[in-house]
Design a protein around this motif. Structure first.
Motif, PDB file in Angstrom:
ATOM      1  N   MET A   1       0.838  -1.195   0.000  1.00  0.00           N
ATOM      2  CA  MET A   1       0.000   0.000   0.000  1.00  0.00           C
ATOM      3  C   MET A   1       0.879   1.253   0.000  1.00  0.00           C
ATOM      4  SD  MET A   1      -3.192  -0.770  -0.085  1.00  0.00           S
ATOM      5  CE  MET A   1      -3.369  -2.384  -0.766  1.00  0.00           C
TER       6      MET A   1
ATOM      7  N   PHE B   1      -1.306   4.273  -1.644  1.00  0.00           N
ATOM      8  CA  PHE B   1      -2.626   4.342  -1.025  1.00  0.00           C
ATOM      9  C   PHE B   1      -2.530   4.649   0.462  1.00  0.00           C
ATOM     10  CE2 PHE B   1      -3.452   1.042  -4.442  1.00  0.00           C
ATOM     11  CZ  PHE B   1      -3.781   2.004  -5.358  1.00  0.00           C
ATOM     12  N   GLU B   2      -1.339   4.473   1.012  1.00  0.00           N
ATOM     13  CA  GLU B   2      -1.112   4.850   2.407  1.00  0.00           C
ATOM     14  C   GLU B   2       0.129   5.730   2.419  1.00  0.00           C
ATOM     15  OE1 GLU B   2      -2.965   4.267   4.898  1.00  0.00           O
ATOM     16  OE2 GLU B   2      -4.272   2.637   4.204  1.00  0.00           O
TER      17      GLU B   2
ATOM     18  N   PRO C   1      -0.753   8.499  -6.069  1.00  0.00           N
ATOM     19  CA  PRO C   1      -0.751   7.136  -6.608  1.00  0.00           C
ATOM     20  C   PRO C   1      -0.892   7.083  -8.127  1.00  0.00           C
ATOM     21  CG  PRO C   1      -2.547   7.456  -5.013  1.00  0.00           C
ATOM     22  CD  PRO C   1      -1.709   8.677  -4.989  1.00  0.00           C
ATOM     23  N   TYR C   2      -1.717   8.004  -8.689  1.00  0.00           N
ATOM     24  CA  TYR C   2      -1.966   7.903 -10.125  1.00  0.00           C
ATOM     25  C   TYR C   2      -0.828   8.445 -10.958  1.00  0.00           C
ATOM     26  CZ  TYR C   2      -3.672  12.637  -9.177  1.00  0.00           C
ATOM     27  OH  TYR C   2      -3.790  13.925  -8.741  1.00  0.00           O
TER      28      TYR C   2
ATOM     29  N   ILE D   1       2.550   2.544 -11.466  1.00  0.00           N
ATOM     30  CA  ILE D   1       2.759   1.211 -10.896  1.00  0.00           C
ATOM     31  C   ILE D   1       1.502   0.399 -11.150  1.00  0.00           C
ATOM     32  CG2 ILE D   1       3.008  -0.059  -8.728  1.00  0.00           C
ATOM     33  CD1 ILE D   1       4.662   2.241  -7.663  1.00  0.00           C
ATOM     34  N   GLY D   2       1.648  -0.761 -11.768  1.00  0.00           N
ATOM     35  CA  GLY D   2       0.492  -1.628 -11.997  1.00  0.00           C
ATOM     36  C   GLY D   2       0.200  -2.439 -10.748  1.00  0.00           C
ATOM     37  N   MET D   3      -1.086  -2.715 -10.530  1.00  0.00           N
ATOM     38  CA  MET D   3      -1.392  -3.489  -9.331  1.00  0.00           C
ATOM     39  C   MET D   3      -2.467  -4.533  -9.625  1.00  0.00           C
ATOM     40  SD  MET D   3      -1.727  -2.212  -5.498  1.00  0.00           S
ATOM     41  CE  MET D   3      -2.083  -3.361  -4.175  1.00  0.00           C
TER      42      MET D   3
ATOM     43  N   PHE E   1      -5.090  -6.945  -7.679  1.00  0.00           N
ATOM     44  CA  PHE E   1      -5.690  -7.048  -6.353  1.00  0.00           C
ATOM     45  C   PHE E   1      -6.184  -8.462  -6.089  1.00  0.00           C
ATOM     46  CE2 PHE E   1      -5.821  -2.685  -7.544  1.00  0.00           C
ATOM     47  CZ  PHE E   1      -5.626  -1.984  -6.374  1.00  0.00           C
TER      48      PHE E   1
ATOM     49  N   ASN F   1      -9.051  -9.386  -4.911  1.00  0.00           N
ATOM     50  CA  ASN F   1     -10.410  -9.619  -5.439  1.00  0.00           C
ATOM     51  C   ASN F   1     -10.504  -9.175  -6.902  1.00  0.00           C
ATOM     52  OD1 ASN F   1     -10.255  -6.919  -5.188  1.00  0.00           O
ATOM     53  ND2 ASN F   1     -12.180  -6.644  -4.119  1.00  0.00           N
TER      54      ASN F   1
ATOM     55  N   ALA G   1     -10.603  -6.625  -8.510  1.00  0.00           N
ATOM     56  CA  ALA G   1     -11.015  -5.228  -8.701  1.00  0.00           C
ATOM     57  C   ALA G   1     -11.262  -4.879 -10.164  1.00  0.00           C
ATOM     58  CB  ALA G   1      -9.986  -4.266  -8.086  1.00  0.00           C
ATOM     59  N   LEU G   2     -11.803  -5.825 -10.913  1.00  0.00           N
ATOM     60  CA  LEU G   2     -12.213  -5.505 -12.285  1.00  0.00           C
ATOM     61  C   LEU G   2     -13.492  -4.696 -12.193  1.00  0.00           C
ATOM     62  CD1 LEU G   2     -11.666  -8.943 -14.017  1.00  0.00           C
ATOM     63  CD2 LEU G   2     -10.216  -6.928 -14.152  1.00  0.00           C
TER      64      LEU G   2
ATOM     65  N   ALA H   1      -3.169  -4.767 -15.439  1.00  0.00           N
ATOM     66  CA  ALA H   1      -2.063  -4.184 -14.682  1.00  0.00           C
ATOM     67  C   ALA H   1      -0.811  -4.047 -15.537  1.00  0.00           C
ATOM     68  CB  ALA H   1      -1.772  -5.033 -13.451  1.00  0.00           C
TER      69      ALA H   1
ATOM     70  N   SER I   1     -10.916  -1.346  -3.138  1.00  0.00           N
ATOM     71  CA  SER I   1      -9.894  -1.678  -4.131  1.00  0.00           C
ATOM     72  C   SER I   1     -10.291  -1.220  -5.539  1.00  0.00           C
ATOM     73  CB  SER I   1      -9.614  -3.177  -4.125  1.00  0.00           C
ATOM     74  OG  SER I   1     -10.736  -3.894  -4.536  1.00  0.00           O
ATOM     75  N   TYR I   2     -11.591  -0.982  -5.797  1.00  0.00           N
ATOM     76  CA  TYR I   2     -11.979  -0.503  -7.134  1.00  0.00           C
ATOM     77  C   TYR I   2     -11.398   0.884  -7.397  1.00  0.00           C
ATOM     78  CZ  TYR I   2     -15.229  -4.370  -7.490  1.00  0.00           C
ATOM     79  OH  TYR I   2     -15.772  -5.608  -7.547  1.00  0.00           O
TER      80      TYR I   2
ATOM     81  N   ARG J   1      -8.923   2.190  -5.767  1.00  0.00           N
ATOM     82  CA  ARG J   1      -7.469   2.044  -5.767  1.00  0.00           C
ATOM     83  C   ARG J   1      -6.988   1.557  -7.119  1.00  0.00           C
ATOM     84  NH1 ARG J   1      -6.705  -0.728   0.157  1.00  0.00           N
ATOM     85  NH2 ARG J   1      -6.768   1.209   1.330  1.00  0.00           N
ATOM     86  N   ALA J   2      -7.722   0.581  -7.663  1.00  0.00           N
ATOM     87  CA  ALA J   2      -7.341   0.055  -8.976  1.00  0.00           C
ATOM     88  C   ALA J   2      -7.358   1.178 -10.004  1.00  0.00           C
ATOM     89  CB  ALA J   2      -8.292  -1.061  -9.389  1.00  0.00           C
TER      90      ALA J   2
ATOM     91  N   LEU K   1      -7.006   4.360  -9.553  1.00  0.00           N
ATOM     92  CA  LEU K   1      -5.887   5.273  -9.327  1.00  0.00           C
ATOM     93  C   LEU K   1      -4.577   4.656  -9.802  1.00  0.00           C
ATOM     94  CD1 LEU K   1      -6.641   6.709  -5.776  1.00  0.00           C
ATOM     95  CD2 LEU K   1      -7.059   7.775  -7.972  1.00  0.00           C
ATOM     96  N   SER K   2      -4.378   3.373  -9.471  1.00  0.00           N
ATOM     97  CA  SER K   2      -3.117   2.741  -9.860  1.00  0.00           C
ATOM     98  C   SER K   2      -3.018   2.630 -11.375  1.00  0.00           C
ATOM     99  CB  SER K   2      -2.988   1.364  -9.217  1.00  0.00           C
ATOM    100  OG  SER K   2      -3.705   0.403  -9.958  1.00  0.00           O
ATOM    101  N   LEU K   3      -4.165   2.629 -12.058  1.00  0.00           N
ATOM    102  CA  LEU K   3      -4.136   2.557 -13.517  1.00  0.00           C
ATOM    103  C   LEU K   3      -3.875   3.926 -14.138  1.00  0.00           C
ATOM    104  CD1 LEU K   3      -7.090   0.089 -14.065  1.00  0.00           C
ATOM    105  CD2 LEU K   3      -4.672  -0.372 -14.345  1.00  0.00           C
ATOM    106  N   GLY K   4      -3.754   4.947 -13.291  1.00  0.00           N
ATOM    107  CA  GLY K   4      -3.332   6.245 -13.789  1.00  0.00           C
ATOM    108  C   GLY K   4      -4.414   7.284 -13.863  1.00  0.00           C
ATOM    109  N   SER K   5      -5.600   6.964 -13.362  1.00  0.00           N
ATOM    110  CA  SER K   5      -6.683   7.938 -13.416  1.00  0.00           C
ATOM    111  C   SER K   5      -6.618   8.827 -12.178  1.00  0.00           C
ATOM    112  CB  SER K   5      -8.012   7.186 -13.450  1.00  0.00           C
ATOM    113  OG  SER K   5      -9.067   8.089 -13.431  1.00  0.00           O
ATOM    114  N   SER K   6      -6.820  10.144 -12.362  1.00  0.00           N
ATOM    115  CA  SER K   6      -6.803  11.002 -11.188  1.00  0.00           C
ATOM    116  C   SER K   6      -8.145  10.869 -10.465  1.00  0.00           C
ATOM    117  CB  SER K   6      -6.493  12.449 -11.575  1.00  0.00           C
ATOM    118  OG  SER K   6      -7.133  12.787 -12.763  1.00  0.00           O
TER     119      SER K   6
END
Lengths: 392, 421
Positions: free
Chosen positions: A81, A86-87, A106-107, A111-113, A115, A117, A119-120, A181, B317-318, B320-321, B323-328
């Motif tokens: 995290m 995220f933290e 974070p954006y 970094i690809g992540m 999850f 679950n 998170a699709l 990811a 996590s949705y 978070r996902a 954001l991690s994919l690059g969306s603000s």
């Protein structure tokens, strides 16, 4: 705590003989001192009182597959995290290619992540899910389409593009999550127990899939799991986590064969941990008096001095029951309790005079001996397969 | 050997007559138990829901009063062409009927019914009935027409008889036409009502108010639900109590407290004047504003609860996902989080809208004339003007309206997407 921290940094920076001893190809790559990703004394506290992560330092080479392994609550997911952003980091710094990313949103980290679950996004089709990171990067429509097609075939899901996540099986969702990811070619891919929700067979299949993609595309992976088989089979290096600190970070074979402390010895694989006292230290060898009074010879683990309490660790498959052809330099007498038939091997349980239990795995062949309950047996092993660790 | 193996399975899978009987009885018994369990509910729904609604729908088109009062006259009136004064025997029949009604003291009912069709006929009917009461039966039978015209020459007017014929139908669309501000002219074609046109305007106003309330509860409820859903469990539970508190307080108390706040010398005006924002009290009470404010407050939980339960189920996590994919954060919220809350949002919006369309007590108490909604008029026709048929027609139209809106909603969003919890 301080001890633990110094230990970690020691294991990271010291080009010790151990790593060379276990040098396989990935270990050699890790040893190039390529500091692509660096954790420098990272600390994290959620409540401003106690630290969940207590001084985490780790260098990761580009293209390396690193697994953070530890029991639940050990802080491994927190590391992920922090890395993903995220933290917020309480202390220390994280750098990618020498640039600190600790304060980066974070954006913006690229970094690809993956999850646990998956998170699709449930309201988007597979194609839309995959196109999402490309769309936010304002790529050209045609580029997006071709890239999505390319990655769909990469995870062997061509033709599934118009389905929604709910219409896919667990393994297929996992593949989509993986593709999503990777599709924006991130410098770093984080995986948070990605296979935790899959059944055993599918999990093995996906382990293979992930390692295949990793060797094909060459991205850097930080992988979090509590499943040690997964950690040992997939990783270049494994960082064993407990209580907010790294206990040992090494290649899988080193981790298994030369654990640095009692926790790692106990956590990785099966191990017999027999309490005793250090009688003599001579270079790399230690003579230990077991609690029951018998003396054995071991390698030096992290024991500090003569007369201190220690724990002797021997793996069940490295012990043999006399009579045996195997060479040995330690021998103890133990009382037979029971044997369990497992299939490919048989598991014997013995009790030592002080009451501690010892397990031995014997291959299921004609040599597997039979005992009566309460009968004494001689157990033997080599000092090179055995370590004396500081008692905790 | 092989023969036996092949022959055996069919024999084993087939049931004997006795076994089939057992299986059938077992199935019947289970069905009976299941039906027994739901039967009280079915009876209750039939008794308390379907029966009243069917009665209401029926009542809105069914009008037997006049038919029961003057059946003979209506029978002979069928021969009338609809122009000029009806034939004497028709008038005679009416005179006989009126005398009978006068003696039975039910002429007032007829007067009321006729008056609804043609204003001003009430006194005509009543006074004629009074006069004819004294007439001899024999004289009436032979010379009824003259006596009727003597009593009041208006009985010669064809318009009056057209009205008699109109209100004399057992089944009528008059009430529905009235409810839609329409009427049938003498020729029988439908046109806009000449006198007061209020109902269509009232329906529009009701829908507008309901829409405003829905939008307001959404604007207030969405951030609140988001906050609740993302708060730690303990904080969320405490805040939830505050959301639910209005549910545990009497509706009347809550509405009355709004009166205390909004009235001329109420809390809001005192505060505004004491801090010098206004120099004289604002008229907030008994306006549409008061209705909207009070109803928004009362209906807010109906928006928050479904939204909250849906948001609670959305894994962090949705976001978070995304954001991690690059969306603000804001685009991520719009593209990823918001669509996932739509089931709760549409459930809440539908709930609030439908409840507020049929809301009665709050507009009645704080709305004045300006803030009245369709339910208040329905209540008025039930309680004061005693025109149950019109009330039933208005209510039926309201029901149709809501079913229609639900259908539109189902086509646009899909009823399967509703999620209440």
């Amino acid at each position: 705590m301080v001890l633990a921290v110094s230990q970690v940094s020691e294991s990271e920076t010291r080009p010790g003989p151990r790593r060379v001893a276990g040098s396989s190809a990935p270990a050699a790559r890790a040893f190039q001192a390529d500091r692509f990703l660096q954790f420098i004394d990272v600390k994290k506290s959620y409540d401003h009182k106690t630290l969940v992560v207590k001084g985490f330092s780790l260098d990761v080479a580009e293209g390396e597959f690193i697994t953070l392994l530890g029991p639940s609550g050990s802080g491994k997911t927190t590391i992920l995290m922090l890395l993903a952003g995220f933290e917020s980091v309480t202390g220390g710094e994280i750098q990618i290619n020498g640039t600190p990313i600790t304060r980066l949103a974070p954006y913006k980290r690229n970094i690809g992540m993956v999850f646990q679950n998956y998170a699709l996004f449930p309201h988007m089709s597979v194609v839309e899910n995959l196109a999402y990171p490309l769309k936010v990067r304002n790529l050209d429509r045609r580029d997006i389409d071709s890239r999505v097609e390319e990655y769909l075939s990469l995870v062997e899901l061509s033709g599934f593009g118009n389905r929604h996540p709910a219409q896919l099986s667990g393994g297929q969702r996992q593949r989509v999550a993986l593709a999503r990811a990777l599709i924006f070619e991130p410098s770093l891919v984080l995986m948070d127990e990605p296979l935790g929700a899959l059944d055993k067979k599918l999990r093995e299949q996906m382990q293979f899939e992930i390692t295949r993609l990793h060797s094909k595309l060459g991205f850097t992976v930080i992988y979090v799991t509590h499943d040690q088989t997964e950690a040992l089979t997939m990783s270049d290096r494994v960082a064993v986590f407990n209580d907010g600190v790294v206990q040992q970070c090494a290649t899988p074979d080193v981790l298994y064969e030369q654990p640095e402390n009692a926790f790692v010895a106990d956590f990785i694989g099966e191990n017999n941990l027999i309490p005793g006292t250090v009688a003599e230290i001579a270079g790399d060898r230690v003579r230990v008096t077991l609690a029951g009074g018998q003396e054995v010879l071991t390698q030096r683990g992290d024991v500090s001095g003569t007369g201190t309490d220690c724990i002797v660790s021997v793996r069940p498959e490295k012990m043999f029951i006399k009579p045996s052809d195997h060479a040995y330099d330690s021998e103890i007498t133990a009382c037979f309790i029971v044997r369990h038939y497992v299939g490919d091997f048989i598991r014997y349980y013995f009790e030592l005079p002080d009451g501690s239990e010892v397990t031995i795995k014997v291959l299921n062949d004609l040599a597997a001996p039979k005992f009566d309950e309460g009968q004494n047996a001689q157990l033997i092993w080599q000092a090179s397969d055995c370590f004396a660790f500081r008692a905790t | 050997m092989a023969d036996i193996a092949l022959a055996a399975p069919p024999a084993a899978t087939r049931l004997t007559r006795e076994e089939a009987g057992f299986a059938r009885r077992e199935l019947t018994r289970r069905r009976l138990v299941a039906f027994g369990l739901v039967a009280p509910l079915l009876i209750f729904i039939g008794f308390a829901f379907f029966a009243p609604i069917t009665t209401m729908l029926h009542r809105s088109v069914y009008n037997p009063t006049v038919v029961e009062l003057i059946p003979d006259t209506l029978t002979v009136l069928e021969a009338w062409s609809g122009e000029g004064t009806p034939a004497p025997e028709i008038l005679t029949s009416m005179a006989v009927d009126l005398k009978r009604l006068a003696n039975e003291r039910t002429s007032g009912k007829l007067a009321e019914e006729l008056n609804r069709g043609l204003p001003g006929t009430s006194s005509l009917v009543k006074s004629t009935a009074r006069k004819l009461r004294r007439a001899e039966d024999a004289a009436l039978a032979t010379d009824g027409a003259t006596l009727l015209l003597d009593a009041n020459p208006k009985w010669a007017e064809p318009e009056l008889w057209q009205t008699v014929r109109k209100v004399g139908r057992t089944y009528t669309d008059t009430y529905f036409l009235t409810a839609l501000d329409l009427e049938r002219d003498a020729a029988g074609s439908i046109g806009a009502r000449q006198s007061a046109r209020i109902y269509v305007q009232l329906y529009t106003k009701t829908l507008r108010i309901a829409l405003v309330i829905t939008v307001l509860t959404l604007l207030l409820g969405y951030p609140l639900s988001y906050c609740l859903a993302n708060a730690p469990a303990r904080t969320a539970n405490i805040l939830m109590v505050f959301v639910l508190l209005p549910f545990w307080t009497s509706l009347l108390v809550r509405t009355t407290s709004w009166i205390a706040l909004l009235q001329t010398n109420g809390v809001v005006n005192s505060v505004l004047m004491s801090i010098g924002i206004t120099s004289e009290p604002l008229e907030m009470m008994f306006t549409e504003f008061a209705t909207i404010v009070a109803m928004t407050h009362i209906l807010l939980p109906f928006m928050v609860l479904p939204l909250y339960s849906v948001m609670r189920g959305i894994d962090p996590s949705y976001m978070r996902a995304a954001l991690s994919l690059g969306s603000s954060p804001i685009p991520a919220f719009i593209r990823v989080y918001f669509p996932m809350t739509l089931p709760g949002l549409s459930a809440g919006a539908l709930l609030v809208f439908i409840i507020s369309v049929g809301y009665y007590i709050t507009p009645a108490l704080v709305g004045g004339t300006d803030g009245q909604m369709i339910s208040n008029i329905i209540a008025f026709h039930m309680q004061q003007s005693n025109n149950w048929e019109l009330a039933a027609a208005l209510g039926s139209l309201l029901l149709l309206l809501i079913i229609g809106l639900y259908w539109v909603y189902d086509r646009l969003v899909g009823a399967d997407n509703i999620k209440l919890g």
